[in-house]
Write an enzyme that holds these catalytic residues in place. Structure first.
Site, PDB file in Angstrom:
ATOM      1  N   ASP A 340       8.551 -78.974 -77.159  1.00 52.48           N
ATOM      2  CA  ASP A 340       7.217 -79.030 -76.577  1.00 52.48           C
ATOM      3  C   ASP A 340       6.904 -80.454 -76.119  1.00 52.48           C
ATOM      4  OD1 ASP A 340       4.451 -77.836 -76.238  1.00 52.48           O
ATOM      5  OD2 ASP A 340       3.993 -79.443 -77.671  1.00 52.48           O
ATOM      6  N   GLU A 376      10.419 -78.950 -72.409  1.00 53.05           N
ATOM      7  CA  GLU A 376       9.226 -78.814 -71.582  1.00 53.05           C
ATOM      8  C   GLU A 376       9.038 -80.203 -70.962  1.00 53.05           C
ATOM      9  OE1 GLU A 376       4.683 -77.132 -71.911  1.00 53.05           O
ATOM     10  OE2 GLU A 376       5.381 -78.470 -73.494  1.00 53.05           O
TER      11      GLU A 376
END
Length: 705
Positions: A340, A376
């Site tokens: 993330d 990401e």
């Protein structure tokens, strides 16, 4: 209680069958007390008097699995210098393998503004670490690491996927054990999924702001324990039972042939900024774990939007992350990670640096470098959007793919050229650094944003249920409601929405790169227009398994397209296409040719037209020109993919016999229930594509392998 000196490694609580070694890093601590908490709440304190390299440690014979514990750290309280030690706060071990309890948002968890630490004791209001037994019978479990080209990812929420599943026993719904149930694994296998990517399962914290509104941190991007499976997803208990349950889940998924990828949040923690709770890292060694504002160390430097960022140049932060990653691979048997806000991990100082220490550590690590690594590739800091800029080992969530495919199917002017680049694996983003199509994780929807069904049903977000006056969530969704906002009974709108869902799914599965399907999108899952359901642990976010005929039809269509992809290597190449123009007469055809509806080759002018909404592409199965993993030459069927995002039917003329003398229909998004049929078209024939539809045609190879 007898306490031996023990040893400074491994960090955390390490049970050896006779007792447990406890070890905690803190560079600023003047004294550390280990606190053992019994079932009745009685606490016993054991000073950790031995220190090696800023690690305090002790060995307690007779202390074993199930024992709850925390730490009290005595040290400097000087926020202006970055130090926030307060022995009144009972702190969670950063290396705890299991966590019992959840915070209750009590005032004692927070520090008062002032020159002195808050004296209120947080015991009884915070979480505790649990000593665990590492023993587990893995049997013959092995990693399920498929080649990237063969991978189809299914992004899922550990609770939401099974919370309402009628074939999962009620007591197992929404748990790790529920994910392992044959009804769930059977569905994934029947779809042709090869990997399940679980949204955060590291121990996370419930945000008091949400619980006060009757909501919860459903997504879980609020980590506090990087070694502990989240206890809220455990069916069997939270005194270490959650660890065995997680391992059993992984074992069952592997037995079904599925890889397990974890969405991990190493960019920040749940403690937030200086106004957040003191739960672990802040009270142990604030200045070592967190990135503080230069010249203003009382405040946190934040590139994540959550209040803090971990200090990625500190050796003990890097050690924490690497130890955690190795633990999940070696002890929990997971097969990969999705990171993330990974751009934050590349910020040693201020700028995103693809050559940062973190990536160097990953590259040379003999364990982590061999699993699937997905970034990401952005964060909220300056220069944070880094799609295409990660190192060679990494794959990336391709946000440009999402945007281009959405724009094409809603007939945005000038969208055709970028759509073509995304369909072919985004070589403009990755080929310059000698990366391959596997670098691109293609997705149309993910947990963050509209579901597939909502993408074609809403022009605007509808997040009122989140309690933020509909101000949260993305405002630019590149969605189109097909003529009516939200629920409708208009047959024409419903039919168009169904076709658009098929168009988007088919495009995803026909694109080069790694496709990722959001959980429930194959079932037409809706969130009622909520594009930011992070706080909705409810029917809003759960997958509803009560399927209409239309939803079953979409599921079956998805199965057929996944199977088509799996059967034909030309649809999932390991290398980029080499040419984009037809070669001279008498020479072999290129591996890829772009065609206008009149069968002429696309020109630069054709790509630049704002009114161009239809295109065909020839994929030459006779020219894959790459061996399979065993070194054998690959020959495949050849395909014509015909795309029409125009709002009226378009007639396509098939190219001449040089491309193929006869073509059969493999898929047609205007015919939802039709599988491969015997409909045959000769070279030069005309094929009418309905408005906003896609047709896949195939011919057999002209030569054998």
């Amino acid at each position: 209680m007898p306490a031996w000196s023990g040893h400074p490694f491994p960090l955390g609580a390490d049970f050896d069958g006779q007792g447990t070694n406890f070890a905690l890093f803190s560079e600023v601590a003047e004294r550390v007390d280990l606190v053992l908490v019994d079932d009745d709440g009685t606490a016993r304190e054991v000073p950790l008097t031995e220190v090696d390299g800023f690690v305090r440690h002790a060995y307690l014979p007779g202390t074993g699995p199930g024992q709850r514990y925390g730490f009290r750290v005595h040290g400097p309280w000087n926020p202006s210098c970055g130090h926030r030690c307060n022995p009144a706060k009972l702190l969670l071990d950063p290396y705890a393998r299991a966590v019992d309890g959840q915070i209750d948002n009590h005032a004692s968890l927070f520090e008062r503004a002032g020159d002195r630490p808050d004296p209120a004791d947080s015991a009884g209001h915070t979480m505790l670490g649990v000593v665990t037994d590492p023993a587990f019978d893995w049997g013959d479990d092995e990693p399920r690491r498929r080649p990237y080209a063969d991978t189809v990812i299914y992004e899922a929420h550990a609770r939401g996927l099974t919370r309402t599943h009628p074939d999962v026993p009620p007591e197992l719904r929404g748990t790790y054990a529920g994910l392992a149930h044959p009804a769930v694994t059977g569905h994934l296998v029947s779809l042709g999924i090869t990997a399940i990517e679980l949204m955060p399962v590291h121990q996370y914290v419930q945000d008091g702001v949400l619980t006060d509104r009757g909501l919860s941190n459903y997504w879980g991007y609020n980590t506090i324990g990087f070694f502990a499976p989240h206890n809220g997803y455990a069916a069997g208990g939270t005194r270490g039972e959650q660890v065995a349950e997680f391992k059993s889940m992984v074992k069952a998924l592997h037995e079904a042939g599925l890889e397990v990828i974890l969405d991990v949040v190493y960019n920040h923690t749940a403690e937030g900024n200086e106004k957040g709770p003191t739960l672990s890292f802040r009270g142990i060694d604030n200045a070592s774990y967190y990135r503080l504002v230069d010249g203003d160390w009382a405040h946190y430097y934040d590139t994540t939007g959550t209040g803090n960022s971990l200090l990625m140049r500190h050796p003990h932060v890097l050690q924490l992350i690497m130890d955690s990653l190795r633990y999940w691979v070696t002890e929990m048997h997971v097969d990969g990670f999705r990171f993330d806000l990974a751009a934050t991990l590349a910020r040693q100082f201020h700028e995103v640096d693809r050559l940062s220490v973190f990536f160097d550590l990953i590259q040379q690590d003999p364990v982590i470098s061999r699993v699937k690594l997905i970034a990401e590739p952005w964060d909220l800091g300056e220069g944070g959007y880094q799609v295409g800029n990660f190192p060679a080992l990494w794959s990336e969530w391709n946000g440009l793919y999402r945007d281009a495919v959405r724009d094409f199917w809603r007939s945005e002017p000038g969208s055709l050229g970028e759509f073509a680049s995304r369909l072919t694996g985004s070589p403009d983003l990755y080929a310059h650094s000698r990366r391959r199509p596997r670098a691109s994780v293609n997705f149309v929807t993910a947990h963050d944003g509209f579901t597939l069904r909502d993408l074609v049903s809403y022009n605007d977000k509808h997040n009122e249920a989140n309690g933020e006056d509909d101000k949260d969530g993305e405002n630019t969704n590149r969605s189109w409601n097909c003529g009516t906002e939200g629920p409708t009974e208009r047959p024409a709108v419903l039919e168009l929405r169904s076709r658009q869902q098929r168009n988007l799914l088919a495009t995803l599965l026909l694109s080069q790169g790694i496709p990722m399907i959001g959980h429930g999108d194959e079932l037409g899952r809706t969130q009622g227009g909520n594009n930011n359901a992070y706080c909705q642990d409810s029917e809003v976010s759960w997958v509803d398994w009560r399927l209409t005929d239309e939803q079953q039809s979409l599921r079956d269509f998805c199965r057929r397209l996944v199977a088509l992809r799996a059967t034909h290597p030309v649809l999932r190449r390991r290398r980029y296409f080499r040419g984009e123009t037809v070669r001279h007469a008498g020479q072999p055809l290129s591996d890829l040719v772009w065609l206008r509806p009149d069968a002429g080759e696309m020109t630069d002018h054709d790509w630049e037209r704002d009114d161009a909404h239809s295109v065909g592409v020839f994929l030459n199965g006779d020219a894959i020109a790459e061996p399979d993993p065993r070194g054998r030459p690959v020959v495949d069927d050849s395909f014509l993919l015909l795309f029409n995002s125009y709002w009226e039917p378009v007639v396509f003329r098939l190219p001449g016999a040089a491309y193929g003398e006869r073509w059969t229909v493999c898929a047609d998004t205007a015919e939802p229930d039709a599988g491969p049929d015997e409909t045959e078209y000769k070279a030069g024939a005309e094929v009418t594509l309905e408005a906003r539809s896609l047709v896949v045609l195939a011919r057999p190879p002209r030569r054998s392998a």
